[in-house]
Design a protein around this motif. Sequence first.
Motif, mmCIF file in Angstrom:
data_model
loop_
_atom_site.group_PDB
_atom_site.id
_atom_site.type_symbol
_atom_site.label_atom_id
_atom_site.label_comp_id
_atom_site.label_asym_id
_atom_site.label_seq_id
_atom_site.Cartn_x
_atom_site.Cartn_y
_atom_site.Cartn_z
ATOM 1 N N PHE A 26 35.361 56.905 33.302
ATOM 2 C CA PHE A 26 36.762 57.644 33.743
ATOM 3 C C PHE A 26 36.310 58.609 32.283
ATOM 4 O O PHE A 26 35.938 58.858 31.499
ATOM 5 C CB PHE A 26 38.014 57.353 33.151
ATOM 6 C CG PHE A 26 38.165 56.241 34.672
ATOM 7 C CD1 PHE A 26 38.749 56.860 36.076
ATOM 8 C CD2 PHE A 26 38.129 54.687 34.218
ATOM 9 C CE1 PHE A 26 39.177 55.828 36.721
ATOM 10 C CE2 PHE A 26 38.374 54.243 35.174
ATOM 11 C CZ PHE A 26 38.579 54.560 36.710
ATOM 12 N N GLU A 27 36.638 60.714 32.453
ATOM 13 C CA GLU A 27 36.861 60.981 32.059
ATOM 14 C C GLU A 27 38.168 61.495 31.686
ATOM 15 O O GLU A 27 38.936 61.218 32.869
ATOM 16 C CB GLU A 27 35.765 62.254 32.637
ATOM 17 C CG GLU A 27 36.003 63.856 31.857
ATOM 18 C CD GLU A 27 35.833 64.916 32.601
ATOM 19 O OE1 GLU A 27 35.970 66.000 32.780
ATOM 20 O OE2 GLU A 27 34.349 64.832 33.905
ATOM 21 N N ILE A 28 38.415 62.190 30.500
ATOM 22 C CA ILE A 28 40.204 61.783 30.037
ATOM 23 C C ILE A 28 40.003 63.113 29.488
ATOM 24 O O ILE A 28 39.140 63.685 28.931
ATOM 25 C CB ILE A 28 40.126 61.073 29.169
ATOM 26 C CG1 ILE A 28 39.980 59.373 29.819
ATOM 27 C CG2 ILE A 28 42.142 60.419 28.853
ATOM 28 C CD1 ILE A 28 40.259 59.157 31.050
ATOM 29 N N VAL A 29 41.563 63.744 29.847
ATOM 30 C CA VAL A 29 41.449 64.798 29.379
ATOM 31 C C VAL A 29 43.256 64.757 29.518
ATOM 32 O O VAL A 29 44.228 64.166 30.136
ATOM 33 C CB VAL A 29 41.708 66.382 30.804
ATOM 34 C CG1 VAL A 29 42.520 66.740 29.828
ATOM 35 C CG2 VAL A 29 40.415 66.720 30.974
ATOM 36 N N GLU A 30 43.719 64.946 27.687
ATOM 37 C CA GLU A 30 44.828 64.489 27.653
ATOM 38 C C GLU A 30 46.000 65.500 26.763
ATOM 39 O O GLU A 30 45.347 66.935 26.920
ATOM 40 C CB GLU A 30 44.985 64.119 25.926
ATOM 41 C CG GLU A 30 43.985 62.326 25.979
ATOM 42 C CD GLU A 30 44.041 62.410 24.389
ATOM 43 O OE1 GLU A 30 44.328 62.186 23.633
ATOM 44 O OE2 GLU A 30 42.346 61.388 24.163
ATOM 45 N N ALA A 31 47.398 65.381 26.726
ATOM 46 C CA ALA A 31 48.220 66.741 27.398
ATOM 47 C C ALA A 31 49.219 65.396 26.139
ATOM 48 O O ALA A 31 49.658 64.519 27.192
ATOM 49 C CB ALA A 31 48.133 67.385 28.699
ATOM 50 N N GLU A 32 49.873 66.460 25.551
ATOM 51 C CA GLU A 32 51.376 65.981 24.888
ATOM 52 C C GLU A 32 52.721 66.222 25.499
ATOM 53 O O GLU A 32 53.303 66.255 24.590
ATOM 54 C CB GLU A 32 50.649 66.875 23.217
ATOM 55 C CG GLU A 32 51.454 67.547 22.810
ATOM 56 C CD GLU A 32 50.498 69.025 23.832
ATOM 57 O OE1 GLU A 32 50.432 69.953 23.523
ATOM 58 O OE2 GLU A 32 48.709 67.589 24.051
ATOM 59 N N SER A 33 52.642 67.132 26.452
ATOM 60 C CA SER A 33 53.784 67.289 26.872
ATOM 61 C C SER A 33 53.736 68.419 28.898
ATOM 62 O O SER A 33 52.520 68.120 28.676
ATOM 63 C CB SER A 33 54.023 69.204 25.982
ATOM 64 O OG SER A 33 53.446 70.670 26.891
ATOM 65 N N ALA A 34 54.811 68.158 28.846
ATOM 66 C CA ALA A 34 54.927 68.557 30.209
ATOM 67 C C ALA A 34 54.045 70.035 30.332
ATOM 68 O O ALA A 34 53.232 70.367 31.887
ATOM 69 C CB ALA A 34 56.239 68.598 31.035
ATOM 70 N N ALA A 35 54.901 71.039 29.521
ATOM 71 C CA ALA A 35 54.238 72.326 29.690
ATOM 72 C C ALA A 35 52.240 72.027 29.827
ATOM 73 O O ALA A 35 51.729 72.567 30.186
ATOM 74 C CB ALA A 35 54.711 72.907 28.537
ATOM 75 N N SER A 36 51.993 71.476 28.533
ATOM 76 C CA SER A 36 50.493 71.232 28.311
ATOM 77 C C SER A 36 49.442 70.664 29.798
ATOM 78 O O SER A 36 49.076 70.912 29.897
ATOM 79 C CB SER A 36 50.082 70.730 26.999
ATOM 80 O OG SER A 36 50.471 69.290 27.082
ATOM 81 N N ALA A 37 50.693 70.155 29.774
ATOM 82 C CA ALA A 37 49.778 69.592 31.357
ATOM 83 C C ALA A 37 49.715 70.184 32.794
ATOM 84 O O ALA A 37 48.323 70.251 33.146
ATOM 85 C CB ALA A 37 50.347 67.987 32.141
ATOM 86 N N LEU A 38 50.536 70.697 32.885
ATOM 87 C CA LEU A 38 51.160 71.590 34.881
ATOM 88 C C LEU A 38 49.675 72.811 33.930
ATOM 89 O O LEU A 38 49.543 72.809 34.630
ATOM 90 C CB LEU A 38 51.928 72.332 34.449
ATOM 91 C CG LEU A 38 53.329 71.119 35.009
ATOM 92 C CD1 LEU A 38 54.671 72.069 34.371
ATOM 93 C CD2 LEU A 38 52.862 71.236 36.021
ATOM 94 N N LYS A 39 49.067 73.577 32.401
ATOM 95 C CA LYS A 39 48.641 74.111 32.361
ATOM 96 C C LYS A 39 46.907 73.308 32.604
ATOM 97 O O LYS A 39 46.283 74.482 33.451
ATOM 98 C CB LYS A 39 48.477 74.774 30.473
ATOM 99 C CG LYS A 39 47.281 76.051 30.592
ATOM 100 C CD LYS A 39 47.723 76.655 29.224
ATOM 101 C CE LYS A 39 46.460 77.418 28.710
ATOM 102 N NZ LYS A 39 45.349 77.881 29.215
#
Length: 132
Positions: A26-39
């Motif tokens: 799988f290709e993974i992209v990590e986010a530590e917060s909801a704001a970064s996830a939405l971006k």
Amino acid sequence: MPRVLVVDDQADVRTMISIVLRIHQFEIVEAESAASALKLFEEASFDLAIVDIFLEGTNGSDLIAALRGRVPGLPVIAISGMTALDFLSETPEVSNVVCLQKPFRPPDLMRAIEAALGSLRQSAGAVVTAAR
């Protein structure tokens, strides 16, 4: 290669999930917060999202609703170490979510992914629980 957005405020949890999924191609992209996830979600497309329900300062179910507002039917795995996730079935915006209780083992995660990706073929409204 499927792209997965992993959203958790705990770096060790994101790392564990990422290692397991990279091993399974799988290709993974990590986010530590909801704001970064939405971006990140605005900048790229994803095949699956794994979202911690108790993100620091944010309700993960609100994030799931926002992601699904942009991509209806997005396969989602909701994870939590604090509570059962039965309440998700009562919220239409986050219906048909696979729930996974922390701590979980790599095989549990892979079963949850199979259930989430398979849930696209199921009727909406059911919460699927990945059992150990």
